[in-house]
Write a protein that holds these residues in place. Structure first.
Motif, mmCIF file in Angstrom:
data_model
loop_
_atom_site.group_PDB
_atom_site.id
_atom_site.type_symbol
_atom_site.label_atom_id
_atom_site.label_comp_id
_atom_site.label_asym_id
_atom_site.label_seq_id
_atom_site.Cartn_x
_atom_site.Cartn_y
_atom_site.Cartn_z
ATOM 1 N N SER A 427 0.824 -1.203 0.000
ATOM 2 C CA SER A 427 0.000 0.000 0.000
ATOM 3 C C SER A 427 0.859 1.253 0.000
ATOM 4 C CB SER A 427 -0.933 0.007 1.216
ATOM 5 O OG SER A 427 -0.187 -0.033 2.420
ATOM 6 N N ALA A 428 1.997 1.208 0.705
ATOM 7 C CA ALA A 428 2.890 2.367 0.714
ATOM 8 C C ALA A 428 3.489 2.589 -0.660
ATOM 9 C CB ALA A 428 4.003 2.162 1.746
ATOM 10 N N ARG A 429 3.881 1.487 -1.345
ATOM 11 C CA ARG A 429 4.484 1.629 -2.666
ATOM 12 C C ARG A 429 3.479 2.154 -3.694
ATOM 13 N NH1 ARG A 429 6.763 -3.448 -1.347
ATOM 14 N NH2 ARG A 429 5.220 -4.462 -2.687
ATOM 15 N N GLU A 430 2.198 1.837 -3.485
ATOM 16 C CA GLU A 430 1.175 2.231 -4.447
ATOM 17 C C GLU A 430 0.706 3.668 -4.272
ATOM 18 O OE1 GLU A 430 -1.821 -0.669 -3.812
ATOM 19 O OE2 GLU A 430 -0.671 -2.320 -4.724
ATOM 20 N N ARG A 431 1.001 4.272 -3.139
ATOM 21 C CA ARG A 431 0.551 5.643 -2.901
ATOM 22 C C ARG A 431 1.285 6.616 -3.826
ATOM 23 N NH1 ARG A 431 1.595 6.422 3.231
ATOM 24 N NH2 ARG A 431 1.345 8.620 2.652
ATOM 25 N N THR A 432 0.556 7.612 -4.291
ATOM 26 C CA THR A 432 1.157 8.621 -5.171
ATOM 27 C C THR A 432 1.074 10.020 -4.583
ATOM 28 O OG1 THR A 432 -0.939 8.878 -6.365
ATOM 29 C CG2 THR A 432 0.637 7.274 -7.248
ATOM 30 N N THR A 433 0.512 10.148 -3.374
ATOM 31 C CA THR A 433 0.375 11.458 -2.755
ATOM 32 C C THR A 433 0.784 11.400 -1.294
ATOM 33 O OG1 THR A 433 -1.467 12.013 -4.227
ATOM 34 C CG2 THR A 433 -1.201 13.370 -2.280
ATOM 35 N N LEU A 434 1.535 12.388 -0.880
ATOM 36 C CA LEU A 434 1.901 12.574 0.519
ATOM 37 C C LEU A 434 1.396 13.934 0.973
ATOM 38 C CD1 LEU A 434 5.651 11.509 0.339
ATOM 39 C CD2 LEU A 434 3.888 10.244 1.553
#
Length: 560
Positions: A427-434
């Motif tokens: 899930s962390a690798r798939e995130r595109t926004t911080l």
């Protein structure tokens, strides 16, 4: 306190109750690695706790009888947890709730990067009479006192470490004890500056809101001139241009280094090669990027922001605004000056420990010279304990165990520990926004480099976006060439926040897990006006190579 090897107290782990809140979000910028027994006992354990309390007592925040070491970790301000320096959030909140002009929530936000929604402020005026007497006097004297200590420490460090370092064990033991005492002297003042700095920043925030210009505080809290780290960068720039000898640079700034808060880690003085890639990067920059030119521009931007504030407040607001702005500037300078003063003491302790380790190894008392760092201050400066080698071996094993642990930035009770080698979740690798906290404005698109250790960033290209967990002053040469910053932890008064504003570099901090979500080579949009970081695309060229198309570029003007 837990029990350590051979039945003694564990100098690297203190266990609190299940309800006490802790954080390493702020403390990791001063000690980002696992402490050694020497680092904890000589500097960051009881000595730091005692001087923190002494500094607060000098301002009226604490009573004189509160200047003591508490037996329970729950009653301390700081403790060492699994080798990390941790701050007791509940203790700091109680302290802030007793001060005018701030609150527990403001303290938690500014220094630890976030506020727990379930915790309420509990303001009290019980200390107000003492504060009314002591704090103005302490504040008025702080700048002068901390500059005097810093100058004295610089002269002492240059004399004792650079010009006439100890050779024999006796002289090294004297230097080690003196280093601890000088650390305490500097820390007492630094803690006062830290508390006043936070209160001063809150006043700037309030002024910007009153003027109807929220966010203006980020331009008001910068461009002070004379900040310690800027002086370091100016000298490094001069070395890169051949106008300053590298040996003289090290005689001025060699106490800095990666993980400089822990004496076991090398300083630049100890390993000058650590500066080589930074000098190479500076040589490739044009004169318009000279630190002196950037500093002048930042000063002008602050003056422009002050004019905007005064115009918005009107004639009557001016009388309140200008003293508050000047006081905040003084406290921010003092905070950074205090850091230098105690870092000088740590490097002197580093020097003494290396000499003692070498002598004890020569006499067969230590298996390796670096074993000296795995003894406590009392053990290294006095008679060695029985079974010294067994104690050192057990502590080295413990240090490796703690170093393999990854702690969350904040926790209640006991932290959930995982190993550092564990890969980021899917899930962390798939995130595109911080999302994080904007602390220095501007919008930049570019290639990111995720850097876990500043001394392993040799291929960092000027203009790249830097993503890291936390910074300390040894990161300044790297920060100064970055296009933007994305930092896991910190608040508006953390080192990275202050540094990014002084350098005019867009920065988003307190992203939490940015270094796990992002991968070196990702193409980012860093919006340091809103605090949003977006992964846009992956670059079509291999890591470490740039084309004109891929060069980082500002999308909106950074406040340079």
């Amino acid at each position: 306190m837990t029990i350590g090897v051979h039945g003694g107290a564990d100098p690297l782990h203190q266990q609190g109750s299940p309800v006490t809140a802790w954080t390493i979000a702020n403390t990791s910028e001063v000690v980002r690695t696992v402490l050694t027994p020497l680092g904890a006992s000589c500097f960051w354990g009881d000595p730091c706790e005692l001087e923190l309390r002494r500094g607060y007592a000098a301002m009226g925040i604490f009573r004189a009888r509160d200047v003591r070491i508490e037996a329970s970790a729950d009653d301390r301000m700081i403790a060492v947890v699994y080798g990390r320096l941790a701050a007791n959030v509940d203790s700091f909140r109680r302290m802030a709730d007793s001060m005018p002009g701030t609150s527990g929530s403001a303290m938690e936000e500014q220094y630890f990067g976030s506020v727990r929604p379930e915790v309420a402020d509990r303001p009290t005026k019980r200390r107000y009479p003492a504060l009314a007497v002591k704090m103005p006097r302490a504040a008025a004297m702080l700048g002068r006192r901390i500059r005097a200590v810093r100058e004295d420490h610089q002269s002492w460090w240059r004399r004792q470490v650079i010009e006439r370092p100890p050779v024999e064990a006796g002289a090294a033991r004297v230097l080690l004890r003196e280093a601890s005492e000088r650390f305490r002297r500097a820390m007492c003042l630094h803690m006062q500056a830290t508390a006043l700095c936070q209160a001063g920043y809150e006043q700037i925030v309030a002024l910007a809101q009153t003027a109807g210009v929220p966010g203006l505080e980020l331009r008001l809290a910068t461009g002070f001139g004379g900040i310690e780290e800027t002086a370091l960068l100016k000298d490094l720039w001069e070395v890169s241009r051949g106008r300053l000898d590298e040996a003289e640079f090290l005689a001025r700034h060699g106490y800095h280094g990666p993980g400089e808060g822990e004496p076991y880690n090398p300083s630049w003085r100890h390993q000058p090669a650590l500066l080589t890639p930074r000098l190479a990067a500076y040589r490739a920059l044009g004169e318009e990027r000279a630190p002196g030119a950037v500093e002048s521009d930042r000063v002008q931007q602050r003056l422009d922001a002050e004019a905007e504030l005064i115009a918005s407040l009107g004639r009557f607001g001016r009388a309140r605004a200008l003293p508050a702005l000047r006081a905040a500037a003084s406290f921010i300078r003092a905070k950074e000056t205090g850091k230098v003063a105690y870092t000088l003491a740590i490097d002197a302790g580093r020097c003494a420990a290396h000499v003692l380790g070498a002598r004890l190894h020569d006499h067969g008392q230590l298996a390796d010279p670096s074993d000296a760092f795995f003894l406590t201050l009392d053990q290294l400066s006095g008679p060695l304990p029985a079974a010294t080698r067994d104690i050192v071996a057990a502590r080295r094993e413990q240090h490796e165990k703690y170093s393999a642990m990854k702690l969350p930035p904040n926790w209640v009770g006991s932290p959930t520990v995982r190993t550092r080698e564990r890969a980021p979740t899917a899930s962390a690798r798939e995130r595109t926004t911080l999302r994080g906290q904007p602390v220095s404005g501007g919008v930049v698109e570019g290639r990111v480099q995720v850097v876990t250790d500043v001394d392993q960033a040799d291929d960092f290209t000027p203009g790249d976006i830097l993503a890291c967990h936390v910074t300390d002053p040894s990161w300044m040469p790297l920060l100064s060439i970055a296009g933007a910053l994305v930092i896991d932890v910190g608040g508006p008064m953390s080192h990275c926040a202050i540094a990014s504003r002084e350098l005019g570099i867009p920065a988003v901090i307190s992203t939490g897990d940015g270094t796990e979500v992002l991968t070196t080579g990702d193409w980012l949009r860093v919006d340091a006006d809103t605090g949003e970081v977006t992964v846009l695309k992956n670059p079509p060229t291999p890591r470490g190579r740039h084309t004109d198309e891929l060069r980082p570029r500002p999308v909106s003007p950074a406040h340079r």
